[in-house]
Each structure stands twice: as C-alpha cells, then as structure tokens.
Write a protein that holds these residues in place. Structure first.
Motif, PDB file in Angstrom:
ATOM      1  N   LEU A   1       0.598  -1.030   0.191  1.00  0.00           N
ATOM      2  CA  LEU A   1      -0.228   0.220   0.031  1.00  0.00           C
ATOM      3  C   LEU A   1       0.704   1.225  -0.080  1.00  0.00           C
ATOM      4  N   ALA A   2       1.586   1.020   0.484  1.00  0.00           N
ATOM      5  CA  ALA A   2       2.820   2.288   0.305  1.00  0.00           C
ATOM      6  C   ALA A   2       3.299   2.266  -0.682  1.00  0.00           C
ATOM      7  N   ALA A   3       3.466   0.779  -1.453  1.00  0.00           N
ATOM      8  CA  ALA A   3       4.552   1.380  -2.461  1.00  0.00           C
ATOM      9  C   ALA A   3       3.545   1.520  -4.013  1.00  0.00           C
ATOM     10  N   ALA A   4       2.706   1.867  -4.106  1.00  0.00           N
ATOM     11  CA  ALA A   4       1.772   1.179  -4.997  1.00  0.00           C
ATOM     12  C   ALA A   4       1.017   3.349  -5.502  1.00  0.00           C
ATOM     13  N   PRO A   5       0.974   4.359  -4.267  1.00  0.00           N
ATOM     14  CA  PRO A   5       0.911   5.144  -4.974  1.00  0.00           C
ATOM     15  C   PRO A   5       2.267   6.040  -5.340  1.00  0.00           C
TER      16      PRO A   5
END
Length: 96
Positions: free
Chosen positions: A57-61
């Motif tokens: 979830l930190a990597a997705a944006p």
C-alpha cells in the motif's frame, strides 16, 4: 494483475481500484505460500502478511505516479517483500 484486468472493464478508476485490491490480496496471501514451501515459520505468517500489505500500500501510489519511468515501478515492487521481511523479523526478535 488479475485485479486490474477485472477492474479495467469499469474504466480507469476501477482499473486502479482493482489493481490495488488484487495486489493487496496477493500480498496478504503470499506469506501463506511461503509457509507451505517451508520458507518461513507459521508463527511469522501473520506479521509477514501485515508487513507485506503495508509495504504494498505504501508502494502503490509511488508506482502509479511514476508509470512513465520503466525502473521505478519495478523497484517499488520490492517494498511488499521488504515489509514482509520486517514483519517476519519482528516476530523472530520477539520470540528470541
């Protein structure tokens, strides 16, 4: 990938929503596969699952905002694995 394909039928917003949901689900389930393969202990599975989801979830944006570069999205994929390692290491240290 499956999430983005399924979401793609609903337009661009659903494509990204499907990708996030599918990726988070895969990150959540990957430690179960690791336990089955003997790569990690059952006690570490829960923390590794939480860590991998947080990493994903930190990597997705970051990946979405850097789709124009070929390197950043590939490197960002490692954040889910790093999150799993951090979660697993936390449990190992606590049990030691």
């Amino acid at each position: 990938m499956v999430g983005s394909i399924l979401g793609g039928a609903g337009g661009k917003a659903w494509l990204f929503a499907g990708a996030i949901a599918g990726g988070a689900l895969a990150a959540l389930l990957a430690p179960r596969l690791c336990v089955r393969l003997g790569w990690m202990g059952v006690a570490q599975r829960g923390a590794a699952s939480v860590g991998s989801v947080i990493g994903f979830l930190a990597a997705a944006p970051i990946a979405v905002t850097n789709l124009h570069t070929p390197v950043i999205p590939v490197l960002i994929c490692s954040l889910a694995g790093v999150g799993a390692l951090v979660g697993s290491g936390f449990v190992m240290r606590r049990n030691a």
